[in-house]
Design a protein around this motif. Structure first.
Motif, PDB file in Angstrom:
ATOM      1  N   VAL A 115      85.505  60.728  54.246  1.00  0.00           N
ATOM      2  CA  VAL A 115      85.372  59.032  54.340  1.00  0.00           C
ATOM      3  C   VAL A 115      86.611  58.666  54.583  1.00  0.00           C
ATOM      4  O   VAL A 115      87.501  58.542  53.544  1.00  0.00           O
ATOM      5  N   ARG A 116      86.953  58.067  55.538  1.00  0.00           N
ATOM      6  CA  ARG A 116      88.551  57.280  56.083  1.00  0.00           C
ATOM      7  C   ARG A 116      88.334  55.755  56.321  1.00  0.00           C
ATOM      8  O   ARG A 116      87.132  55.190  56.885  1.00  0.00           O
ATOM      9  N   ALA A 117      89.132  54.884  56.163  1.00  0.00           N
ATOM     10  CA  ALA A 117      89.105  53.658  56.812  1.00  0.00           C
ATOM     11  C   ALA A 117      89.560  53.490  58.251  1.00  0.00           C
ATOM     12  O   ALA A 117      90.345  54.221  58.364  1.00  0.00           O
ATOM     13  N   LEU A 150      80.620  51.962  50.327  1.00  0.00           N
ATOM     14  CA  LEU A 150      81.016  52.667  49.342  1.00  0.00           C
ATOM     15  C   LEU A 150      82.598  51.857  48.844  1.00  0.00           C
ATOM     16  O   LEU A 150      83.003  51.885  47.760  1.00  0.00           O
ATOM     17  N   PHE A 151      83.292  51.178  49.754  1.00  0.00           N
ATOM     18  CA  PHE A 151      84.525  50.815  49.433  1.00  0.00           C
ATOM     19  C   PHE A 151      84.304  49.226  50.196  1.00  0.00           C
ATOM     20  O   PHE A 151      83.965  49.198  51.267  1.00  0.00           O
ATOM     21  N   GLN A 152      85.122  48.295  49.765  1.00  0.00           N
ATOM     22  CA  GLN A 152      85.236  46.921  50.378  1.00  0.00           C
ATOM     23  C   GLN A 152      86.784  46.577  50.592  1.00  0.00           C
ATOM     24  O   GLN A 152      87.443  46.576  49.540  1.00  0.00           O
ATOM     25  N   ALA A 210      87.295  59.235  44.245  1.00  0.00           N
ATOM     26  CA  ALA A 210      87.956  58.184  44.819  1.00  0.00           C
ATOM     27  C   ALA A 210      89.432  58.639  45.176  1.00  0.00           C
ATOM     28  O   ALA A 210      90.223  58.814  44.277  1.00  0.00           O
ATOM     29  N   ALA A 211      90.020  58.785  46.361  1.00  0.00           N
ATOM     30  CA  ALA A 211      91.375  59.019  46.622  1.00  0.00           C
ATOM     31  C   ALA A 211      92.133  57.723  46.590  1.00  0.00           C
ATOM     32  O   ALA A 211      93.354  57.687  46.214  1.00  0.00           O
ATOM     33  N   ASP A 262      96.668  58.341  56.607  1.00  0.00           N
ATOM     34  CA  ASP A 262      96.435  58.099  55.132  1.00  0.00           C
ATOM     35  C   ASP A 262      95.658  57.440  54.767  1.00  0.00           C
ATOM     36  O   ASP A 262      95.642  56.641  53.830  1.00  0.00           O
ATOM     37  N   SER A 263      94.291  57.458  55.675  1.00  0.00           N
ATOM     38  CA  SER A 263      93.286  56.577  55.181  1.00  0.00           C
ATOM     39  C   SER A 263      92.037  57.290  54.391  1.00  0.00           C
ATOM     40  O   SER A 263      90.964  56.641  54.414  1.00  0.00           O
ATOM     41  N   LEU A 264      92.200  58.350  54.046  1.00  0.00           N
ATOM     42  CA  LEU A 264      91.285  59.209  53.247  1.00  0.00           C
ATOM     43  C   LEU A 264      90.864  58.371  52.029  1.00  0.00           C
ATOM     44  O   LEU A 264      91.773  58.151  51.320  1.00  0.00           O
ATOM     45  N   LEU A 265      89.557  58.096  51.941  1.00  0.00           N
ATOM     46  CA  LEU A 265      89.144  57.327  50.866  1.00  0.00           C
ATOM     47  C   LEU A 265      88.529  58.123  49.772  1.00  0.00           C
ATOM     48  O   LEU A 265      88.552  58.157  48.289  1.00  0.00           O
TER      49      LEU A 265
END
Length: 378
Positions: free
Chosen positions: A73-75, A98-100, A178-179, A191-194
């Motif tokens: 899961v990446r941003a 999952l993320f905001q 969570a990363a 570097d967007s891995l969450l």
């Protein structure tokens, strides 16, 4: 004052000497010997009366489980991570937030793009009436149309960027750790891995077969004809209740390891298996007739190879070299060296010596009461 006269002392000394001499002579003339320790009886041992039987043949190798689908899961946009919207390790559904990420800058960009698109649309509509009246050149109208198309594309991109600030699950499955944590600056890119999501039903199991394993198969290779089933053995030695199937077979041999990679698939709807577990895979390759099953503890590894201890003729310990195959549960499959009716000793092996007498008895039946001791004689 002296306690006695000189003649009395001489008389006492003579009497003591005679007593000592008499005791020595009696000891020398006696034929009795000191009693030694009582003789040891035969060692009691448990024996297994082995009989030939039909046993499924198989190959067992180490393996490791993995999710059928492991998704990162990446941003897709950058910004400050405001909130984590799920519990780490829980099962989520596809599309679940999952993320905001902070929305404010993207809301502003969307408002600007919408205003620009409205402006270009009005300009295009105004020039449309003029081009119909031939009051302007075709180029002016074409430029206005292109500007409106670009503005609409920018508006669509702004809408997507704003929607991507809410990072959702791309697939259903079990979430990982969570990363990134709240307050971190997220950048779109490498570097967007969450976090990661693992689909564990069905679950896959990766393993490899070496040259020695492949040599046990007909033709020296894995085919649908020489593999009749796939079983999974858990770390505690129990067999997973659901059988599997092969879903991948490498078409080449790894030149570094000299192995062929395979993968099996198992149903895991109760989530008993987790990705990353070390297990054993058992490939069922057919059946063997006329082999023997002997407890693993009864097989002794020696310099000459595996052997077992038998209660032979006269109930004396007789070593017997055997040809051991694969393990089958808690037993060892013996391919050769035994015959029907052999009495294999399965306990007290460290105390036995070849030729030593033993008192064999069959294994205790679970749940059976011990035999009653004989009544003492009157």
């Amino acid at each position: 004052m002296n306690s006695g006269t000189l003649p009395e002392r001489k008389t006492i000394s003579i009497l003591l000497g005679a007593a000592v001499l008499g005791t020595t002579l009696l000891a020398g003339c006696s034929d009795t010997k000191p009693a030694g320790p009582p003789a040891m009886g035969p060692m009691p041992v448990t024996v297994l009366d082995v009989q030939p039987q039909r046993v499924p043949s198989s190959i067992e190798v180490m393996a490791q489980t993995e999710g059928a689908r492991e998704t990162e899961v990446r941003a897709r946009v950058g910004g400050i991570l405001i909130k984590r919207l799920y519990q780490e390790g829980e099962t989520v559904k596809a599309g679940q937030p999952l993320f905001q990420i902070d929305r404010s800058s993207y809301e502003i960009a969307l408002a600007e793009a919408r205003a620009k698109a409205e402006q270009t649309s009005r300009e295009m509509n105004r020039l449309k009436s003029l081009i119909e009246a031939k009051a302007i050149s075709q180029k002016e109208y074409d430029d206005a149309t292109s500007a409106n198309a670009i503005a609409l594309a920018t508006l669509r991109q702004a809408e997507l960027n704003l929607s991507w600030t809410t990072v959702t699950a791309p697939v259903s499955g079990t979430t990982g750790r969570a990363a990134k944590s709240e307050g971190n600056l997220i950048t779109a890119g490498a570097d967007s891995l969450l976090t990661s999501i693992y689909q564990s039903n069905p679950i896959w199991v990766r393993f490899s077969l070496g040259d020695s394993d492949l040599a046990k198969l007909a033709g020296g290779r894995v085919t649908s004809k020489n593999i009749s089933g796939v079983e999974l053995i858990l770390a505690n030695g129990t067999v997973y209740p659901k059988t599997g199937k092969l879903n991948f077979l490498a078409g080449n041999i790894d030149t570094t390891l000299g192995t062929q990679a395979l993968r099996a698939e198992f149903d895991n709807n109760d989530n008993q298996l987790l990705p990353g577990q070390f297990v054993r895979i058992r490939l069922l390759t057919g059946a063997r007739d006329g082999v023997f099953l002997v407890p693993q503890s009864a097989v002794v590894q020696s310099e000459q190879g595996p052997l077992v201890m038998l209660a032979g003729e006269g109930d004396k310990v007789t070593p017997r070299a055997v040809q051991a195959g694969e393990w089958r549960g808690k037993d060892w499959v013996i391919l050769g060296g035994l015959k029907a009716g052999d009495k294999v000793i399965i306990d007290n092996l460290m105390k036995l010596r070849p030729g030593a007498p033993v008192a064999p008895h069959p294994p205790a039946v679970p749940g059976a009461e011990p035999a009653a001791k004989p009544a003492p004689k009157a």
